[in-house]
Design a protein around this motif. Sequence first.
Motif, PDB file in Angstrom:
ATOM      1  N   ASP A 170       0.817  -1.216   0.000  1.00  0.00           N
ATOM      2  CA  ASP A 170       0.000   0.000   0.000  1.00  0.00           C
ATOM      3  C   ASP A 170       0.845   1.258   0.000  1.00  0.00           C
ATOM      4  N   ILE A 171       2.105   1.115   0.472  1.00  0.00           N
ATOM      5  CA  ILE A 171       2.951   2.302   0.544  1.00  0.00           C
ATOM      6  C   ILE A 171       3.257   2.838  -0.849  1.00  0.00           C
ATOM      7  N   TRP A 172       3.233   1.979  -1.853  1.00  0.00           N
ATOM      8  CA  TRP A 172       3.471   2.451  -3.223  1.00  0.00           C
ATOM      9  C   TRP A 172       2.339   3.363  -3.674  1.00  0.00           C
ATOM     10  N   TYR A 173       1.121   3.014  -3.272  1.00  0.00           N
ATOM     11  CA  TYR A 173      -0.007   3.883  -3.613  1.00  0.00           C
ATOM     12  C   TYR A 173       0.148   5.246  -2.946  1.00  0.00           C
ATOM     13  N   LEU A 174       0.622   5.242  -1.685  1.00  0.00           N
ATOM     14  CA  LEU A 174       0.813   6.520  -1.002  1.00  0.00           C
ATOM     15  C   LEU A 174       1.899   7.335  -1.680  1.00  0.00           C
ATOM     16  N   ALA A 175       2.971   6.661  -2.136  1.00  0.00           N
ATOM     17  CA  ALA A 175       4.044   7.378  -2.821  1.00  0.00           C
ATOM     18  C   ALA A 175       3.530   7.989  -4.128  1.00  0.00           C
ATOM     19  N   LEU A 176       2.747   7.199  -4.878  1.00  0.00           N
ATOM     20  CA  LEU A 176       2.170   7.723  -6.133  1.00  0.00           C
ATOM     21  C   LEU A 176       1.255   8.908  -5.836  1.00  0.00           C
TER      22      LEU A 176
END
Lengths: 100, 164
Positions: free
Chosen positions: A4-10
């Motif tokens: 999910d952290i990738w979604y936050l980074a995006l």
Amino acid sequence: MVPDIWYLALSAVLFSIGVVGVIVRRNPLVIFMSIELMLNAVNLSFVAFGHRLGSPDGQVLVFFVMAVAAAEVAVGLAIIVAIFRLRQRLSVDDLSVMRW
Amino acid sequence: MSVVAFAVLAVIAVGSALGLVLRKNAIHGALFLVVNLGTVAALYLTLRAEFLAAAQVIVYAGAIMVLFVFAIMVLIPGKEETGPDLRRPYRLLALPVGGALLLELGLIVSSRGGRTAAPATTPGGVEAIGRLLFTDYLFPFELTSVLLLAAMVGVLVLARRRAS
């Protein structure tokens, strides 16, 4: 499975691009679209957090953000059209006074 | 597989966002924003938020962007942003400001404090959202209808041609 952290980074990247767009551009319509971009970035992080916590509350919040964004766009575009009628130009540099 | 899908969607989303900010023509920017909203809807699907994906396409890409394109067509701002920019030095400050913001957000995102949240179970489909919307969030939901009505009336007042 994507963390999910990738979604936050995006979401962070999209929000920053929206901020730069609001500052850089002179056309109020493009500034409005950049604001929509920022709202969407925040919506994405809402959904990612809701997914992480396993609760639908994040999606309900996004639903409310969408409703407020719809109202905001309608009023904002009406204001821009009214300004264009008065000024016959469309640049935020002209709009430095609150009344004329 | 899902990693590949996320990577493709993320690249398209960032690219279309950059297109919105960098292209001079407002109508190109609007179409880039439509692409961006579509990829975000697809990202919602990968997060199992089917209702929001549909609402994103219908409300944002459908209704709001049509309104934008219509306003751009009516106001014909194609000739804008071509003259000399008197405030160019100030506008270029946006790049360090945006970079600093991105750095801060990256630090916040990467500093999770080592806590592991509960594993993502069922986020709930349309049924869970509807149940929540009409129980816990009933009052905000009704307020939304008042807000939309107020916006509609306000737009009619603003867009009316004054007979003066």
